[in-house]
Design a protein around this motif. Structure first.
Motif, PDB file in Angstrom:
ATOM      1  N   SER A  53      21.687  54.936  22.877  1.00 38.96           N
ATOM      2  CA  SER A  53      23.173  55.046  22.886  1.00 38.96           C
ATOM      3  C   SER A  53      23.678  56.227  24.088  1.00 38.96           C
ATOM      4  O   SER A  53      24.248  55.904  24.741  1.00 38.96           O
ATOM      5  N   TYR A 261      27.133  56.481  26.709  1.00 34.50           N
ATOM      6  CA  TYR A 261      27.840  55.305  25.962  1.00 34.50           C
ATOM      7  C   TYR A 261      29.349  55.488  26.302  1.00 34.50           C
ATOM      8  O   TYR A 261      30.101  54.597  25.700  1.00 34.50           O
ATOM      9  N   TYR A 262      29.700  56.444  27.035  1.00 32.55           N
ATOM     10  CA  TYR A 262      31.345  56.521  27.152  1.00 32.55           C
ATOM     11  C   TYR A 262      31.895  55.680  28.280  1.00 32.55           C
ATOM     12  O   TYR A 262      31.216  55.169  29.018  1.00 32.55           O
ATOM     13  N   THR A 263      32.794  55.098  27.669  1.00 31.49           N
ATOM     14  CA  THR A 263      33.721  54.065  28.778  1.00 31.49           C
ATOM     15  C   THR A 263      35.128  54.497  28.753  1.00 31.49           C
ATOM     16  O   THR A 263      35.543  54.896  27.719  1.00 31.49           O
ATOM     17  N   TYR A 286      33.958  54.909  23.556  1.00 32.73           N
ATOM     18  CA  TYR A 286      32.695  54.346  23.521  1.00 32.73           C
ATOM     19  C   TYR A 286      33.002  52.744  23.103  1.00 32.73           C
ATOM     20  O   TYR A 286      32.485  52.475  22.076  1.00 32.73           O
ATOM     21  N   LEU A 289      29.635  50.605  22.183  1.00 32.15           N
ATOM     22  CA  LEU A 289      28.542  51.126  21.264  1.00 32.15           C
ATOM     23  C   LEU A 289      28.408  50.215  19.872  1.00 32.15           C
ATOM     24  O   LEU A 289      27.390  50.071  19.614  1.00 32.15           O
TER      25      LEU A 289
END
Ligand SMILES: [Zn+2]
Ligand SMILES: [Zn+2]
Length: 419
Positions: A53, A261-263, A286, A289
């Motif tokens: 992750s 994992y950040y979007t 995220y 995830l």
């Protein structure tokens, strides 16, 4: 043989515990008022919960995790952060079926083997929140509004919320391409790690702590040009909502956060008085995830605050530290009124810690006692004051004193502590 605590892992002694308990209590109250419920996950997880992750080329995974093999040769890791274990738990227990939108909070120790320094320990503590099950910018807006309000309740005013959007996976790839092109030209001056990062995970160059790399990152292209229409729309609506609800933020185009994992939305909260280590918290979306962990496709957003950093920040704030009041009284009559006033303050300000004299001590000794208990203010009630139905409130930091009617003591205290 004299034992010492492990380097970078500190005892929190009784003399220091009050601020911790007060922060935890305030956070619980505030988060629960927004509909969050607590979740407690284990300290140890299967190592891949984090490598998959956070990303296996990030600093956390490559350098900072406490990873070891147990007796059955399973690779275990002491949690370096709270989000991945929560998503693991969310999927494992099919929590999406409990409620379509789950609001969770946690508090507790995290572990990273960094070089210990001020504000950076190997066992540190976080308070965090996650909203799982919403793709809307409203979720981002509400969580940022909540954390901003909570920091103010803690007594922090001098903090900055830096805000950016990374966009969806496709936008992130487009941005990575642009960034790579820019960094290729500067490659010769970057640190050894960053040279590898350009090939393996170019976004991580932007989190490098090496001074030259920081300089290079400062002039790097921002993410905004790489956003697709829906992602740009999401970000614009979020900024608009925050502006309209008067939550202050600072758009920061090359903020990317050190976790893979950040979007979409990312944010970082800094307290400039803390110098080099000025981040007191961070968060973001995220959205892939939960699915990556085998759960349903669902949007999610969260944040984590570093408690040690918050405590350091509070010490730099004029209105910081614990809201402690001391009701000093002289004479039996005043004592009874003093107890009543203390009760009223506690009822109207549940966060306040209120001491009263229980020893029939002299005023001088009560003032000393107030100081020892870190009182921000002392309510003084003597026979002379009582005769005219007034009390004196002394601000211990500024040494200013005001005389107020007995009935309005709680109101005046609220003004002083900014509650
Ligand atoms: Zn997009
Ligand atoms: Zn570097």
């Amino acid at each position: 043989m004299k034992y010492k605590a492990i380097r970078g892992m500190e005892d929190i002694l009784p003399k220091d515990i009050a601020i911790w308990q007060w922060l935890e209590k305030t956070a619980r109250m505030e988060l629960e008022s927004y509909g969050y419920t607590e979740i407690r996950t284990p300290i140890l997880e299967d190592t891949s919960v984090f490598t998959r992750s956070i990303g296996d080329t990030t600093d956390i995974v490559t350098k900072e995790m406490y990873t070891f093999k147990d007796k059955k040769s399973r690779s275990l890791t002491m949690r370096p952060e709270g989000t991945a274990p929560i998503v693991r738990s969310y999927v494992e227990h099919a929590l999406s079926q409990v409620t379509p939108q789950l609001k969770l909070y946690y508090m507790g120790p995290m572990f990273r083997s960094e070089r210990p320094q001020k504000g950076r320990l190997r066992q540190f503590h976080q308070i965090g929140a996650e909203v799982i099950g919403s793709n809307s910018y409203f979720a981002d807006a509400e969580i940022i509004m909540q954390v901003s309000g909570m920091l103010k309740l803690f007594g922090l005013t001098d903090f900055i919320i830096k805000l950016n959007s990374l966009g969806c996976k496709k936008d992130k790839e487009a941005f990575a391409g642009k960034l790579k092109k820019y960094l290729k030209e500067k490659e010769s001056i970057l640190c050894k790690d960053c040279k590898t990062r350009i090939k393996k995970n170019v976004l991580r160059v932007l989190d490098c702590k090496n001074e030259t790399c920081v300089q290079v990152a400062r002039s790097a292209p921002g993410t905004s040009e790489s956003l697709c229409t829906p992602c740009k729309d999401h970000f614009d609506k979020l900024k608009n909502t925050l502006t309209k609800t008067k939550v202050k933020f600072k758009e920061t185009g090359n903020l990317v956060r050190g976790l893979d994992y950040y979007t979409g939305t990312v944010f970082e909260i800094t307290h400039p008085s803390l110098g080099g280590q000025d981040a007191i918290g961070a968060g973001g979306r995220y959205d892939s995830l939960v699915k990556d962990f085998g759960g349903p496709e669902t949007g999610a957003v969260g944040y984590a605050l570093g408690m040690e950093r918050i405590i350091l920040g509070l010490k730099k704030e004029p209105k910081g530290t614990l809201p402690v009041a001391y009701v000093a009284t002289l004479g039996d009559e005043a004592k009874i009124r003093g107890i009543q006033i203390a009760e009223k303050i506690r009822k109207e300000m549940p966060n306040m810690i209120v001491f009263t004299d229980t020893k029939d001590a002299s005023l001088k000794s009560q003032m000393r006692n107030a100081d020892k208990n870190n009182a921000k203010l002392v309510v003084i009630l003597g026979e002379d004051e009582l005769k005219i139905s007034k009390a004196t409130i002394r601000d211990m930091a500024t040494k200013k004193q005001i005389s107020v009617g007995l009935e309005s003591v709680p109101e005046e205290i609220k003004k002083i502590v900014g509650a």
